[in-house]
Design a protein around this motif. Structure first.
Motif, mmCIF file in Angstrom:
data_model
loop_
_atom_site.group_PDB
_atom_site.id
_atom_site.type_symbol
_atom_site.label_atom_id
_atom_site.label_comp_id
_atom_site.label_asym_id
_atom_site.label_seq_id
_atom_site.Cartn_x
_atom_site.Cartn_y
_atom_site.Cartn_z
ATOM 1 N N TYR A 1 0.859 -1.186 0.000
ATOM 2 C CA TYR A 1 0.000 0.000 0.000
ATOM 3 C C TYR A 1 0.892 1.231 0.000
ATOM 4 O O TYR A 1 1.920 1.254 0.670
ATOM 5 N N THR A 2 0.489 2.265 -0.722
ATOM 6 C CA THR A 2 1.274 3.492 -0.770
ATOM 7 C C THR A 2 0.592 4.636 -0.049
ATOM 8 O O THR A 2 1.156 5.716 0.063
ATOM 9 N N SER A 3 -0.613 4.415 0.461
ATOM 10 C CA SER A 3 -1.382 5.475 1.089
ATOM 11 C C SER A 3 -1.798 5.091 2.502
ATOM 12 O O SER A 3 -2.272 3.977 2.737
ATOM 13 N N ALA A 4 -1.637 6.034 3.440
ATOM 14 C CA ALA A 4 -2.082 5.808 4.817
ATOM 15 C C ALA A 4 -3.583 5.593 4.871
ATOM 16 O O ALA A 4 -4.079 4.847 5.708
ATOM 17 N N VAL A 5 -4.319 6.210 3.964
ATOM 18 C CA VAL A 5 -5.775 6.030 3.909
ATOM 19 C C VAL A 5 -6.109 4.587 3.557
ATOM 20 O O VAL A 5 -6.989 3.969 4.161
ATOM 21 N N GLU A 6 -5.394 4.019 2.572
ATOM 22 C CA GLU A 6 -5.597 2.605 2.220
ATOM 23 C C GLU A 6 -5.326 1.690 3.409
ATOM 24 O O GLU A 6 -6.065 0.744 3.655
ATOM 25 N N VAL A 7 -4.261 1.974 4.134
ATOM 26 C CA VAL A 7 -3.896 1.162 5.299
ATOM 27 C C VAL A 7 -5.005 1.228 6.348
ATOM 28 O O VAL A 7 -5.444 0.201 6.866
ATOM 29 N N ASN A 8 -5.467 2.417 6.667
ATOM 30 C CA ASN A 8 -6.536 2.558 7.655
ATOM 31 C C ASN A 8 -7.807 1.845 7.212
ATOM 32 O O ASN A 8 -8.475 1.191 8.012
ATOM 33 N N THR A 9 -8.147 1.980 5.947
ATOM 34 C CA THR A 9 -9.352 1.335 5.431
ATOM 35 C C THR A 9 -9.247 -0.170 5.572
ATOM 36 O O THR A 9 -10.175 -0.829 6.036
ATOM 37 N N ARG A 10 -8.113 -0.737 5.194
ATOM 38 C CA ARG A 10 -7.945 -2.195 5.269
ATOM 39 C C ARG A 10 -7.996 -2.680 6.712
ATOM 40 O O ARG A 10 -8.680 -3.652 7.011
ATOM 41 N N ILE A 11 -7.297 -2.023 7.597
ATOM 42 C CA ILE A 11 -7.283 -2.462 8.996
ATOM 43 C C ILE A 11 -8.679 -2.365 9.594
ATOM 44 O O ILE A 11 -9.175 -3.309 10.202
ATOM 45 N N LEU A 12 -9.323 -1.246 9.422
ATOM 46 C CA LEU A 12 -10.620 -1.036 10.059
ATOM 47 C C LEU A 12 -11.724 -1.882 9.429
ATOM 48 O O LEU A 12 -12.599 -2.379 10.118
ATOM 49 N N ARG A 13 -11.674 -2.080 8.120
ATOM 50 C CA ARG A 13 -12.737 -2.832 7.444
ATOM 51 C C ARG A 13 -12.490 -4.337 7.499
ATOM 52 O O ARG A 13 -13.326 -5.098 7.972
ATOM 53 N N ASP A 14 -11.340 -4.791 7.022
ATOM 54 C CA ASP A 14 -11.083 -6.221 6.872
ATOM 55 C C ASP A 14 -10.687 -6.927 8.176
ATOM 56 O O ASP A 14 -10.818 -8.133 8.268
ATOM 57 N N TRP A 15 -10.199 -6.188 9.153
ATOM 58 C CA TRP A 15 -9.722 -6.819 10.377
ATOM 59 C C TRP A 15 -10.504 -6.365 11.608
ATOM 60 O O TRP A 15 -10.020 -6.466 12.732
ATOM 61 N N ALA A 16 -11.725 -5.903 11.408
ATOM 62 C CA ALA A 16 -12.577 -5.525 12.539
ATOM 63 C C ALA A 16 -12.786 -6.740 13.441
ATOM 64 O O ALA A 16 -13.038 -7.838 12.962
ATOM 65 N N GLY A 17 -12.638 -6.547 14.748
ATOM 66 C CA GLY A 17 -12.802 -7.634 15.706
ATOM 67 C C GLY A 17 -11.561 -8.469 15.931
ATOM 68 O O GLY A 17 -11.584 -9.438 16.693
ATOM 69 N N ALA A 18 -10.456 -8.120 15.270
ATOM 70 C CA ALA A 18 -9.224 -8.893 15.398
ATOM 71 C C ALA A 18 -8.580 -8.685 16.762
ATOM 72 O O ALA A 18 -8.794 -7.678 17.429
ATOM 73 N N GLU A 19 -7.757 -9.653 17.148
ATOM 74 C CA GLU A 19 -6.903 -9.513 18.326
ATOM 75 C C GLU A 19 -5.510 -9.161 17.822
ATOM 76 O O GLU A 19 -5.100 -9.596 16.758
ATOM 77 N N GLY A 20 -4.781 -8.353 18.598
ATOM 78 C CA GLY A 20 -3.424 -8.009 18.213
ATOM 79 C C GLY A 20 -3.034 -6.623 18.672
ATOM 80 O O GLY A 20 -3.488 -6.165 19.722
ATOM 81 N N TRP A 21 -2.208 -5.968 17.860
ATOM 82 C CA TRP A 21 -1.736 -4.639 18.215
ATOM 83 C C TRP A 21 -1.500 -3.810 16.955
ATOM 84 O O TRP A 21 -1.223 -4.346 15.891
ATOM 85 N N ILE A 22 -1.664 -2.507 17.130
ATOM 86 C CA ILE A 22 -1.387 -1.541 16.064
ATOM 87 C C ILE A 22 -0.487 -0.464 16.654
ATOM 88 O O ILE A 22 -0.863 0.207 17.618
ATOM 89 N N ALA A 23 0.701 -0.305 16.108
ATOM 90 C CA ALA A 23 1.615 0.765 16.531
ATOM 91 C C ALA A 23 1.386 1.958 15.626
ATOM 92 O O ALA A 23 1.581 1.893 14.416
#
Length: 151
Positions: A31-53
């Motif tokens: 991914y080249t965009s922070a917006v793409e990264v946020n969209t993927r994390i929030l949409r595809d990994w909702a409910g996941a266990e783990g950590w985000i730095a």
């Protein structure tokens, strides 16, 4: 050589109860965009266990799921069932590595317990292959869950 055959050939050299036969598949997406990264994390990994730095702090999920949008993502490891997504910030892009257990290349797996600061223990699963030269190597490693410290 199949993982089951490797376990048989090792005999008493290792505790066979520690290793189990499975399979693993590793894929990458950039991914080249922070917006793409946020969209993927929030949409595809909702409910996941783990950590985000993020630039602001490290968020532990799902406990801090209501606030992980503060600051740009630097790294993350999120898991849902048999899949783990590892996200790393590289020069000019983010690389998302998807590790899926139970499909792909045959291998052996064992679990590694890593003591964390404030989160108890992080459980990581290592996936081992035995190439033709006989030198066992870890081909992938995925975050599985947080656990409590046990003696």
């Amino acid at each position: 050589m199949k993982p089951e055959d490797i376990l048989k050939s090792l005999g008493g050299a290792v505790d066979a109860g520690v290793y189990r036969a499975t399979a693993v598949e590793v894929t990458h997406e950039d991914y080249t965009s922070a917006v793409e990264v946020n969209t993927r994390i929030l949409r595809d990994w909702a409910g996941a266990e783990g950590w985000i730095a993020r630039q602001s702090k490290v968020f532990i999920l799902p406990r801090e799921a209501d606030g992980p949008t503060e600051g740009a993502v630097l790294e993350a490891e999120l898991t849902l069932g048999t899949k783990t997504m590892q996200l790393r910030r590289l020069t000019g892009k983010w690389r998302a590595t998807l590790i899926t257990e139970g499909v792909g290349e045959p291998c052996l797996a064992d679990d590694l317990r890593v003591v964390t600061v404030g989160q108890g223990v992080a459980i990581y699963r290592r996936f081992w292959v035995l190439p033709d030269d006989g030198a066992a190597e870890v081909t992938a490693c995925r975050f599985v869950k947080f656990d409590e410290v046990t003696p």
